[in-house]
Design a protein around this motif. Structure first.
Motif, PDB file in Angstrom:
ATOM      1  N   THR A  21     -10.864  20.496  11.755  1.00 50.64           N
ATOM      2  CA  THR A  21     -10.799  19.276  10.958  1.00 50.64           C
ATOM      3  C   THR A  21     -10.358  18.122  11.850  1.00 50.64           C
ATOM      4  N   VAL A  22     -11.164  17.047  11.847  1.00 49.80           N
ATOM      5  CA  VAL A  22     -10.911  15.921  12.754  1.00 49.80           C
ATOM      6  C   VAL A  22     -10.697  14.638  11.945  1.00 49.80           C
ATOM      7  N   ARG A  23      -9.691  13.858  12.348  1.00 48.23           N
ATOM      8  CA  ARG A  23      -9.442  12.546  11.763  1.00 48.23           C
ATOM      9  C   ARG A  23      -9.547  11.489  12.862  1.00 48.23           C
ATOM     10  N   ARG A  24     -10.188  10.401  12.531  1.00 43.04           N
ATOM     11  CA  ARG A  24     -10.333   9.283  13.472  1.00 43.04           C
ATOM     12  C   ARG A  24      -9.367   8.188  13.033  1.00 43.04           C
ATOM     13  N   GLU A  25      -8.343   7.921  13.859  1.00 43.82           N
ATOM     14  CA  GLU A  25      -7.261   7.043  13.435  1.00 43.82           C
ATOM     15  C   GLU A  25      -7.273   5.686  14.123  1.00 43.82           C
ATOM     16  N   GLY A  26      -7.993   5.543  15.215  1.00 48.01           N
ATOM     17  CA  GLY A  26      -7.935   4.312  15.997  1.00 48.01           C
ATOM     18  C   GLY A  26      -8.623   3.137  15.329  1.00 48.01           C
ATOM     19  N   ALA A  27      -8.390   1.931  15.907  1.00 46.52           N
ATOM     20  CA  ALA A  27      -8.981   0.714  15.344  1.00 46.52           C
ATOM     21  C   ALA A  27     -10.491   0.765  15.372  1.00 46.52           C
ATOM     22  N   ALA A  87      -5.187  12.815  20.613  1.00 46.15           N
ATOM     23  CA  ALA A  87      -5.488  12.172  21.888  1.00 46.15           C
ATOM     24  C   ALA A  87      -5.973  10.752  21.652  1.00 46.15           C
ATOM     25  N   GLN A  88      -5.790   9.914  22.685  1.00 46.38           N
ATOM     26  CA  GLN A  88      -6.205   8.519  22.595  1.00 46.38           C
ATOM     27  C   GLN A  88      -7.078   8.160  23.788  1.00 46.38           C
ATOM     28  N   ALA A  89      -8.127   7.384  23.512  1.00 42.89           N
ATOM     29  CA  ALA A  89      -8.995   6.841  24.554  1.00 42.89           C
ATOM     30  C   ALA A  89      -9.274   5.391  24.188  1.00 42.89           C
ATOM     31  N   ALA A 145     -14.318   7.601  21.419  1.00 46.48           N
ATOM     32  CA  ALA A 145     -13.933   8.550  20.358  1.00 46.48           C
ATOM     33  C   ALA A 145     -14.301   9.973  20.741  1.00 46.48           C
ATOM     34  N   ALA A 146     -15.462  10.135  21.371  1.00 45.24           N
ATOM     35  CA  ALA A 146     -15.894  11.474  21.789  1.00 45.24           C
ATOM     36  C   ALA A 146     -14.950  12.034  22.848  1.00 45.24           C
ATOM     37  N   ASP A 147     -14.522  11.154  23.767  1.00 42.64           N
ATOM     38  CA  ASP A 147     -13.583  11.588  24.807  1.00 42.64           C
ATOM     39  C   ASP A 147     -12.254  12.002  24.183  1.00 42.64           C
ATOM     40  N   ALA A 148     -11.754  11.186  23.253  1.00 41.38           N
ATOM     41  CA  ALA A 148     -10.498  11.519  22.572  1.00 41.38           C
ATOM     42  C   ALA A 148     -10.644  12.797  21.755  1.00 41.38           C
ATOM     43  N   LEU A 149     -11.808  12.965  21.142  1.00 44.21           N
ATOM     44  CA  LEU A 149     -12.061  14.168  20.340  1.00 44.21           C
ATOM     45  C   LEU A 149     -11.964  15.425  21.200  1.00 44.21           C
ATOM     46  N   GLU A 150     -12.609  15.436  22.350  1.00 46.10           N
ATOM     47  CA  GLU A 150     -12.602  16.619  23.215  1.00 46.10           C
ATOM     48  C   GLU A 150     -11.184  16.956  23.666  1.00 46.10           C
ATOM     49  N   ARG A 151     -10.412  15.927  24.007  1.00 49.67           N
ATOM     50  CA  ARG A 151      -9.051  16.193  24.482  1.00 49.67           C
ATOM     51  C   ARG A 151      -8.138  16.640  23.335  1.00 49.67           C
TER      52      ARG A 151
END
Length: 289
Positions: free
Chosen positions: A65-71, A13-15, A130-136
């Motif tokens: 397992t979570v990856r954070r990919e955004g800028a 997901a993206q936010a 990031a938290a919003d994108a994580l939940e989705r």
């Protein structure tokens, strides 16, 4: 329909500039245990992850397992120079050079490695997007996980239904064979007492005592009740693993009691088959959510 405890799901997901990817794997477990593996910037959200997962998963060990990919997930440190401190270092180093008669002058390379001259600073992270994108992302991954667990649950349900039918068939065979055990005992007593005066009332009493000892009607009735409950749970939509585990224990108890009462070879053989089938049911129930 029942669901399996094993499965896999992925979501993304993206936010804003934040892009978060999540993968969820689940395996068998007595309770719901969530193990969150988060990147450094989102480490404080492990309880949020656990709450989201437990709202939709009743049993199993769940690895997220979570990856954070955004800028915004990248480090955006800025460098600042303490010029007064650098000037003081330069002055001190030149005095040292003149005092000791050393060659060369102070360079930038000499200064940047000295403590406090070059300072890296990071702005306070804004984890809202990031938290919003994580939940989705987790919600999407859970959708896929539940679909896989549902499909595996359908296979489990078919197998369990077939095995429950096998137990019902064996119980019916025992019910049909039970009177034969009493008839065989009566014939055996009559054969042993052939040529010997026997009180018919006494003989009837002995046969009645034997019939009471080997009577398994109560156990068969309870067995049938447990099987009916298990069928309803297998066909139901609610998590049923723990209740099914309890009922398997009760099935085993009734089959063992029937075996201990049996005095008939045919019934004993059926009990052996029932024990094996109940064990197979137990192994499959261990996979049910």
């Amino acid at each position: 329909m029942i669901r399996s405890m094993t499965g896999f799901g992925a979501g993304r997901a993206q936010a804003g500039a934040e892009i978060v990817a999540a993968e969820i794997r689940s395996v068998n477990g007595k309770f719901c245990e969530v193990r969150a593996h988060l990147p450094r910037g989102l480490a404080g959200l492990d309880q949020v992850v656990g709450k989201i997962v437990k709202a939709r998963v009743a049993r199993g060990v769940v690895d997220v397992t979570v990856r954070r990919e955004g800028a915004d997930g990248a480090r955006t440190a800025t460098a600042t120079v303490d010029l007064p401190l650098a000037a003081a270092y330069t002055k001190a180093m030149r005095e040292l050079r003149e005092e000791l008669g050393l060659a060369g002058d102070v360079t930038v390379h000499d200064l940047v490695g000295l403590e406090g001259v070059l300072v890296l600073t990071e702005p306070p992270p804004d984890i809202g997007p990031a938290a919003d994108a994580l939940e989705r992302a987790i919600a999407t991954a859970l959708d896929a996980l539940e679909e896989m667990r549902r499909r595996e649950g359908e296979a489990l349900a078919r197998d369990l239904s077939a095995r429950l039918s096998a137990v019902e068939k064996g119980a019916a065979a025992i019910r049909a064979a039970a009177p034969q055990s009493i008839d065989a005992y009566r014939e055996s007593v009559a054969e042993l007492s052939r040529g010997v005066p026997v009180d018919p009332a006494r003989l009837a009493q002995e046969v009645a005592f034997f019939a009471d000892r080997v009577d398994v009607a109560e156990e068969l009735t309870r067995l049938g009740s447990h099987l009916a409950q298990m069928r309803a749970l297998v066909a139901g939509d609610a998590p049923a693993g723990r209740r099914l585990e309890f009922l398997v224990q009760e099935l085993n108890r009734e089959v063992n009691t029937i075996g201990s009462k049996s005095q008939h070879a045919g019934i004993a053989a059926q009990v052996v088959e029932l024990k094996a089938e109940v064990e197979r049911i137990r192994e499959q129930v261990a996979n049910v959510e």
